[in-house]
Design an enzyme around this catalytic site. Structure first.
Site, PDB file in Angstrom:
ATOM      1  N   SER A 201       0.827  -1.203   0.000  1.00 41.70           N
ATOM      2  CA  SER A 201       0.000   0.000   0.000  1.00 41.70           C
ATOM      3  C   SER A 201       0.866   1.260   0.000  1.00 41.70           C
ATOM      4  CB  SER A 201      -0.968  -0.053   1.189  1.00 41.70           C
ATOM      5  OG  SER A 201      -2.037   0.840   1.023  1.00 41.70           O
ATOM      6  N   ASP A 334      -9.153  -4.413  -6.029  1.00 38.35           N
ATOM      7  CA  ASP A 334      -8.696  -3.669  -4.851  1.00 38.35           C
ATOM      8  C   ASP A 334      -9.497  -2.377  -4.727  1.00 38.35           C
ATOM      9  OD1 ASP A 334      -7.260  -2.068  -2.984  1.00 38.35           O
ATOM     10  OD2 ASP A 334      -5.400  -3.104  -3.473  1.00 38.35           O
ATOM     11  N   HIS A 363      -7.861  -5.502  -0.887  1.00 38.59           N
ATOM     12  CA  HIS A 363      -6.696  -4.738  -0.436  1.00 38.59           C
ATOM     13  C   HIS A 363      -6.071  -5.439   0.758  1.00 38.59           C
ATOM     14  CE1 HIS A 363      -4.201  -1.159  -0.331  1.00 38.59           C
ATOM     15  NE2 HIS A 363      -4.331  -1.127   0.990  1.00 38.59           N
TER      16      HIS A 363
END
Length: 434
Positions: A201, A334, A363
């Protein structure tokens, strides 16, 4: 290239493959799993071809449990709430940064029988926004790295995972300065080890920015980016739509929890006529990441406004400048790092990059794989863990071969390992991750 299929965001080939995969998934549901094959994009370089031959997990079907609904939200939330943890015991090192801030580096504390050799490869792990060494996906990665003979070092950014904040320097002077200092510090500690890096991320975004800035100068030999948001303005806009507002609110709450213990430092800085013009009254009650970034983050980095900060800090800009092998793994569904943000053309144009897009995974979810789900609804290690360990094991093998060793040696000579000015160990402790 053999085994690598070019991927465009909306090509007929991809749409046809997606439809076929969907049909196979419906059929597989009755057998208890949905088999959905990842899509792979990359140039036909010797490195990429060798990696794909040594890493079957990257092209094998992604097996999602048949009972699991399709869609990124379900997998994201399931993993965040119910993923099992290995409860890693860590040795912690608090490292002082030149501007007075500090970060926490965690390595697994192991009994003598499990200790890795001093020259074992070292993998620097960068968790996502507000994440740290206690998070389930990080702990699983630490364990998988050790099982592959690789020493993991978790880089906990300022304030995360209990890393102390001593001054109103919640962030370093630039988006990547702490990364640069941490890499130099780790290299100084393990001068005879291969260095790898992996980030999730926002950690993936920071790592990719660092690689683009350092280019040939980085001592890191190979890297993996997972769930990279890439285009921060697009990701910010995506946060403001539909159910994604829940993620935005939840992440803002996590930022608030970290920040509130240090609120007084920022109040004092803002009250100082010569200090940074932070807005602590806004930060303490921020309901969105954008609000917090506008009140604290962009001011710390010196950006005139939050939109300029997002635009200038997007790692999609860095892809053309990456000079070491970079594996990028994304999930097509995602909800936080949307597929639309992936810089497909830039990744295809850079021979150092290899992109794998799984059809689902959410995610930081990725509940498919051999031990991705243990029990009725309790995810184990992410699917990506085995794939990433396989990748770095292959990278270690390839870098020992004359062809690839020569290419690595052709990079500019690195200075002898040494601590950057102002970087030093403040404290060493041991702690058990929850």
């Amino acid at each position: 290239m053999r085994g690598v299929q070019a991927l465009a965001p909306a090509s007929p080939l991809v749409l046809t493959a997606a439809a076929a995969a969907g049909a196979l998934g419906v059929a597989a549901m009755f057998r208890g799993t949905k088999e959905l094959k990842p899509t792979v994009q990359g140039q036909s370089t010797a490195w990429n071809s060798a990696i794909l031959s040594l890493c079957p997990a990257l092209t094998a079907p992604y097996r999602q449990p048949g009972w699991m609904p399709r869609g990124g939200h379900f997998e994201t939330i399931l993993a965040a709430w119910f993923r099992k943890k290995p409860h890693v015991l860590y040795d912690r090192e608090i490292v002082h940064m030149p501007d007075g801030g500090c970060v926490a580096l965690d390595t697994e504390d192991l009994p003598a029988a499990q200790q890795l050799p001093q020259d074992a490869p070292v993998l620097i792990l960068l968790p996502g926004l507000t994440g740290g060494s206690e998070d389930s996906y990080v702990q699983h990665a630490v364990v998988h790295a050790r099982e592959a003979g690789i020493r993991a070092v978790v880089f906990n950014s300022r304030g995360t995972s209990g890393s102390p904040v001593l001054t109103a320097q919640f962030y370093s002077a630039s988006f990547t300065e702490d990364m640069r200092n941490v890499v130099a510090h780790v290299r100084n500690q393990y001068p005879h080890s291969l260095l790898f890096a992996a980030g999730w991320s926002l950690g993936a975004n920071i790592m990719t920015r660092y690689l683009g800035e350092e280019q040939d100068r980085t001592p890191i030999s190979a890297a993996v980016a997972l769930c990279n948001p890439f285009d921060l303005p697009l990701s910010d806009s995506n946060f403001q739509q539909g159910f994604n507002r829940i993620y935005d609110w939840n992440l803002a709450r996590s930022l608030n929890r970290i920040y509130q213990n240090h609120h007084h430092l920022f109040e004092a800085e803002a009250a100082n006529g010569e200090g940074r013009p932070y807005r602590p009254d806004v930060a303490i009650g921020a309901k969105t990441i954008r609000e917090f970034d506008d009140a604290i983050t962009r001011i710390a980095f010196g950006w005139p406004d939050v939109d300029a900060y997002y635009a200038g800090s997007s790692s999609s800009l860095s892809i053309p400048d990456v000079r070491i092998p970079l594996l990028v793994i994304q999930a097509a569904d995602d909800p936080i790092a949307p597929k639309e943000a992936i810089p497909f053309e830039a990744l295809q144009a850079n021979p150092q990059c290899l992109l794998v897009v799984t059809p689902t995974g959410g995610h930081l979810g990725w509940s498919g794989g051999p031990d991705g789900v243990t029990g009725a609804c309790s995810p184990g290690a992410p699917w990506t863990d085995a794939a990433v360990a396989e990748y770095f094991t292959a990278a270690r093998q390839l870098l020992a071969q004359p062809e690839f060793a020569a290419a690595a040696a052709a990079r500019p000579a690195q200075p002898a390992p040494g601590e950057p000015a102002g970087v030093w160990t403040m404290e060493e402790t041991t702690h058990q991750a929850p």
